[in-house]
Motif scaffolding. Structure first.
Motif, PDB file in Angstrom:
ATOM      1  N   GLN B  76       0.840  -1.198   0.000  1.00  0.00           N
ATOM      2  CA  GLN B  76       0.000   0.000   0.000  1.00  0.00           C
ATOM      3  C   GLN B  76       0.878   1.252   0.000  1.00  0.00           C
ATOM      4  O   GLN B  76       2.054   1.189   0.348  1.00  0.00           O
ATOM      5  CB  GLN B  76      -0.886   0.005   1.255  1.00  0.00           C
ATOM      6  CG  GLN B  76      -1.729  -1.238   1.430  1.00  0.00           C
ATOM      7  CD  GLN B  76      -2.936  -1.242   0.501  1.00  0.00           C
ATOM      8  OE1 GLN B  76      -3.498  -0.190   0.221  1.00  0.00           O
ATOM      9  NE2 GLN B  76      -3.294  -2.411   0.001  1.00  0.00           N
ATOM     10  N   PRO B  77       0.285   2.419  -0.407  1.00  0.00           N
ATOM     11  CA  PRO B  77       1.052   3.664  -0.295  1.00  0.00           C
ATOM     12  C   PRO B  77       1.389   3.977   1.170  1.00  0.00           C
ATOM     13  O   PRO B  77       0.630   3.607   2.068  1.00  0.00           O
ATOM     14  CB  PRO B  77       0.120   4.721  -0.890  1.00  0.00           C
ATOM     15  CG  PRO B  77      -1.218   4.080  -1.015  1.00  0.00           C
ATOM     16  CD  PRO B  77      -1.010   2.616  -1.074  1.00  0.00           C
ATOM     17  N   LEU B  78       2.502   4.653   1.391  1.00  0.00           N
ATOM     18  CA  LEU B  78       3.025   4.857   2.750  1.00  0.00           C
ATOM     19  C   LEU B  78       2.033   5.501   3.732  1.00  0.00           C
ATOM     20  O   LEU B  78       1.866   4.989   4.839  1.00  0.00           O
ATOM     21  CB  LEU B  78       4.315   5.682   2.709  1.00  0.00           C
ATOM     22  CG  LEU B  78       5.623   4.895   2.594  1.00  0.00           C
ATOM     23  CD1 LEU B  78       6.798   5.844   2.642  1.00  0.00           C
ATOM     24  CD2 LEU B  78       5.742   3.865   3.717  1.00  0.00           C
ATOM     25  N   PRO B  79       1.363   6.629   3.356  1.00  0.00           N
ATOM     26  CA  PRO B  79       0.438   7.240   4.333  1.00  0.00           C
ATOM     27  C   PRO B  79      -0.644   6.262   4.772  1.00  0.00           C
ATOM     28  O   PRO B  79      -0.985   6.177   5.944  1.00  0.00           O
ATOM     29  CB  PRO B  79      -0.165   8.424   3.566  1.00  0.00           C
ATOM     30  CG  PRO B  79       0.781   8.688   2.469  1.00  0.00           C
ATOM     31  CD  PRO B  79       1.402   7.388   2.100  1.00  0.00           C
ATOM     32  N   ARG B  80      -1.139   5.485   3.819  1.00  0.00           N
ATOM     33  CA  ARG B  80      -2.145   4.485   4.097  1.00  0.00           C
ATOM     34  C   ARG B  80      -1.593   3.438   5.076  1.00  0.00           C
ATOM     35  O   ARG B  80      -2.236   3.059   6.060  1.00  0.00           O
ATOM     36  CB  ARG B  80      -2.551   3.846   2.756  1.00  0.00           C
ATOM     37  CG  ARG B  80      -3.533   2.716   2.824  1.00  0.00           C
ATOM     38  CD  ARG B  80      -4.908   3.219   3.243  1.00  0.00           C
ATOM     39  NE  ARG B  80      -5.708   2.144   3.775  1.00  0.00           N
ATOM     40  CZ  ARG B  80      -6.358   1.245   3.042  1.00  0.00           C
ATOM     41  NH1 ARG B  80      -6.330   1.337   1.728  1.00  0.00           N
ATOM     42  NH2 ARG B  80      -7.055   0.293   3.612  1.00  0.00           N
ATOM     43  N   GLN B  81      -0.349   3.001   4.810  1.00  0.00           N
ATOM     44  CA  GLN B  81       0.305   2.024   5.683  1.00  0.00           C
ATOM     45  C   GLN B  81       0.440   2.549   7.101  1.00  0.00           C
ATOM     46  O   GLN B  81       0.273   1.819   8.073  1.00  0.00           O
ATOM     47  CB  GLN B  81       1.714   1.726   5.164  1.00  0.00           C
ATOM     48  CG  GLN B  81       1.791   0.726   4.060  1.00  0.00           C
ATOM     49  CD  GLN B  81       3.234   0.326   3.825  1.00  0.00           C
ATOM     50  OE1 GLN B  81       3.978   0.064   4.750  1.00  0.00           O
ATOM     51  NE2 GLN B  81       3.632   0.310   2.581  1.00  0.00           N
ATOM     52  N   TYR B  82       0.773   3.853   7.190  1.00  0.00           N
ATOM     53  CA  TYR B  82       1.001   4.476   8.487  1.00  0.00           C
ATOM     54  C   TYR B  82      -0.274   4.419   9.326  1.00  0.00           C
ATOM     55  O   TYR B  82      -0.252   4.022  10.500  1.00  0.00           O
ATOM     56  CB  TYR B  82       1.454   5.920   8.270  1.00  0.00           C
ATOM     57  CG  TYR B  82       1.837   6.659   9.520  1.00  0.00           C
ATOM     58  CD1 TYR B  82       2.815   6.160  10.371  1.00  0.00           C
ATOM     59  CD2 TYR B  82       1.235   7.868   9.836  1.00  0.00           C
ATOM     60  CE1 TYR B  82       3.172   6.839  11.505  1.00  0.00           C
ATOM     61  CE2 TYR B  82       1.588   8.558  10.980  1.00  0.00           C
ATOM     62  CZ  TYR B  82       2.559   8.039  11.812  1.00  0.00           C
ATOM     63  OH  TYR B  82       2.903   8.713  12.941  1.00  0.00           O
ATOM     64  N   VAL B  83      -1.398   4.788   8.706  1.00  0.00           N
ATOM     65  CA  VAL B  83      -2.686   4.741   9.411  1.00  0.00           C
ATOM     66  C   VAL B  83      -3.012   3.299   9.797  1.00  0.00           C
ATOM     67  O   VAL B  83      -3.390   3.002  10.936  1.00  0.00           O
ATOM     68  CB  VAL B  83      -3.794   5.348   8.523  1.00  0.00           C
ATOM     69  CG1 VAL B  83      -5.146   5.194   9.211  1.00  0.00           C
ATOM     70  CG2 VAL B  83      -3.496   6.815   8.250  1.00  0.00           C
ATOM     71  N   ASP B  84      -2.814   2.373   8.834  1.00  0.00           N
ATOM     72  CA  ASP B  84      -3.084   0.963   9.101  1.00  0.00           C
ATOM     73  C   ASP B  84      -2.259   0.431  10.259  1.00  0.00           C
ATOM     74  O   ASP B  84      -2.731  -0.352  11.078  1.00  0.00           O
ATOM     75  CB  ASP B  84      -2.776   0.117   7.853  1.00  0.00           C
ATOM     76  CG  ASP B  84      -3.899   0.192   6.841  1.00  0.00           C
ATOM     77  OD1 ASP B  84      -4.922   0.818   7.173  1.00  0.00           O
ATOM     78  OD2 ASP B  84      -3.749  -0.358   5.736  1.00  0.00           O
TER      79      ASP B  84
END
Lengths: 289, 324
Positions: B76-84
């Motif tokens: 996944q894209p990084l910002p998405r990963q961060y939230v996840d």
């Protein structure tokens, strides 16, 4: 006199002026002796640390047959390995503390002397780092990157710098407005010169004390990590690793782990003695962190 | 313009020595620390380039690495990963354990009771003994009592925990054969690991309490009490001993967290099925989902423990909240 008989605050039991007594320096001796023995291990050790001799495996300690501390499962001379086994902890301890002191003091002086936003950001980062136990950070990082010499140094330095940072910062804040710093400023000296020539020398005694205390925790950390199999890897002689290797045979060959652990404890204890003596010498007693 | 009468606040009527500002600031600090710890783990995982390679076994094929990347969400894209990553941390929904094929959070939680048992025994014993030794070494008029217990505890402290554990095993399990060398489940199994951990807790409490008792003994209110004719023992216990407890309490908070981490080598030696053993096993088996969950859980528990004890210490010693 204290109001309550037998109770005196630390440091008030003075016998007049402080004299320079020779035994004040005696605390250096054990640490120096152990360090020398480790540094000159290749000259002192009767055998190479990794020389296997399968004809004499797991020999008990003996004064006569050439294996003072006995031999291990591979027939390696335990005495030689104990001498060599101090090299990784000593080197890692010194290098990790040097790195931690460099970073901690540089940030501490900057934060304490300048103040402002930089100061509050750095202080917060240091606080938060202290709020997570070091061995947990170490486990996580080493699990991902693997053990080994450089990684262990980095992990220990990362864990230790806030100690030096906090002490230096507090002192720099106090020194900032002292007359000699004021005088240097009035004199028109650049900030860099004030910091390197006037501030840092005034900090040296305290740095000596925090660095010694840090050395003890660094060596302990290295030994624990190697013991757990995350630090120095076999077949290198290393105290923590040797205690771990001998652990499986303590019932039959106790000498493999007992002597290396004893050496480790001796180094830690002598470094602690030295640290206490330094703290007393610079009258920082009770200022333990 | 009419003046609205000032509302009576609860803090005006109830005397609780805690200011709302202190609580709020301390709470925010704790939250910030949790956020930084989780972010730190995330940044570290990604800073190495390809986290899926770190997590995958060294001999994994490309398909396997891709599968792991998808399972962990590394594709996944990084910002998405961060939230996840945050969602996964707080819902405990990292992928299943590679070894046990159950959710990682279950593996971690299974290990908690053993560590809690060992830690609480050592915490209580270590602090009680530490306070006692600190008090006696500060106030005794007989020099052996003043220096011997403190000196012994320092020597015990300079022995690495894993070495002390080994010596005790050699003495009590190999030679005297009175205690088991490892295991879990009976009281006999608890004695040796708890002793080693207690010796780790004790010296800090003893030294700090001793110093604080000596400092408190020099304060004016103690002189007043002595001048009033209060007996020595009563002055020492009530006016000195109790007032000197504050800093020791703050230290206990730090220790409480330290017990989770400090028990790692001890748990490994005594094969105690706690969080420390679990972490080491996970690291050695490259069971990263469990290792990650365990590390994050320990970090959060540690931060919460210091938070709670800081608030307790502020209740006992209101000056501490101004120092913090």
């Amino acid at each position: 006199m204290s109001t309550l008989a037998g109770l005196t605050a630390p440091g008030t039991r003075g016998r007049g002026a402080r004299r320079r007594q020779w035994w004040r320096y005696a605390a250096v001796a054990p640490a120096a002796l152990i360090t020398l023995a480790i540094v000159f291990a290749p000259l002192l050790a009767p055998y190479p640390p990794n020389a296997q001799d399968l004809a004499s495996m797991s020999q008990p300690p003996s004064l006569t047959d050439g294996h003072l501390f006995g031999t291990d499962l591979f027939g390696r001379d335990v005495f030689s390995r104990v001498l060599h086994g101090g090299r990784p902890p000593l080197l890692i301890g010194v290098l990790a503390v040097a790195a931690a002191v460099a970073v901690g003091v540089a940030f501490g002086v900057l934060a304490g002397f300048r103040g402002g936003r930089l100061d509050s950001v750095l202080a917060r980062v240091a606080d938060i780092q202290l709020s997570v136990p070091g061995i947990v950070i170490a486990l996580f990082v080493l699990a991902m990157l693997g053990g080994g010499f450089v990684n262990v140094i980095l992990v220990i330095a990362l864990e230790s710098w806030p100690l030096h940072f906090r002490v230096t910062r507090a002192l720099a804040q106090g020194l900032r407005n002292r007359a000699f710093v004021e005088a240097a400023r009035v004199f028109g000296l650049p900030t860099r010169t004030i910091i390197t020539r006037h501030l840092v020398p005034a900090l040296l005694p305290v740095i000596a004390v925090t660095a010694t205390a840090n050395f003890v925790t660094a060596v302990l950390m290295e030994a624990s990590l190697s013991f757990l199999g995350l630090g120095i890897q076999p077949p290198t002689a290393d105290w923590g690793l040797m205690v771990s290797l001998g652990r499986t045979q303590i019932a039959s060959a106790w000498w493999v782990s007992v002597f290396s652990g004893l050496a480790l404890a001796a180094l830690l204890f002598s470094a602690q003695l030295l640290g206490d003596a330094l703290a007393k010498r610079f009258s920082l007693e009770g200022a333990d962190t | 313009m009419t003046r609205v009468p000032k509302a009576v606040r609860w803090s005006d009527t109830v005397r609780v020595p805690l200011s709302g500002r202190f609580l709020l600031r301390r709470l925010l600090q704790g939250l910030l620390a949790v956020w930084m710890a989780v972010t730190g783990a995330f940044v570290f995982l990604n800073a190495t380039g390809s986290p899926e390679r770190l997590v995958a076994p060294p001999d994994a094929s490309q398909e396997e690495i891709d599968r792991i990347a998808a399972a962990y969400g590394f594709d996944q894209p990084l910002p998405r990963q961060y939230v996840d990553f945050f969602v996964k941390t707080f819902t405990g929904s990292f992928p299943d354990s590679v070894n046990y094929h159950v959710p990682a959070i279950d593996v971690v939680l299974d290990a908690v009771p053993a560590t809690a048992l060992l830690g609480s025994v050592a915490f209580v014993a270590g602090n009680l003994l530490g306070l006692l030794i600190g008090y006696v070494s500060a106030t005794s008029r007989w020099w052996p009592l003043r220096s011997l217990p403190l000196g012994l505890s320092r020597i015990g402290h300079s022995l690495p925990a894993f070495y002390l554990a080994l010596l005790l095993v050699i003495l009590f399990s190999v030679h005297l054969r009175v205690l088991p060398s490892a295991g879990y489940g009976t009281v006999e199994n608890l004695i040796l690991p708890a002793t080693v951990l207690t010796i780790g807790v004790l010296p800090g409490a003893a030294r700090l309490y001793r110093a604080q008792v000596l400092e408190t003994a020099g304060e004016d209110h103690v002189i007043t009490a002595v001048a009033k004719g209060v007996s020595r023992n009563r002055v020492l216990l009530r006016h000195v001993g109790l007032n000197a407890l504050g800093p020791a309490l703050s230290l206990m908070g730090i220790q409480l967290g330290g017990l989770i981490a400090g028990a790692v080598t001890i748990e490994v030696i005594f094969r105690w099925p706690g969080v420390g053993s679990m972490l080491i096993d996970a690291v050695n088996d490259r069971d990263y989902s469990v290792a990650l969950t365990g590390v994050l859980l320990v970090a959060v528990a540690y931060i919460l423990a210091t938070l709670v004890t800081d608030i307790l210490a502020a209740l006992v010693d209101p000056l501490a909240s101004r120092r913090a």
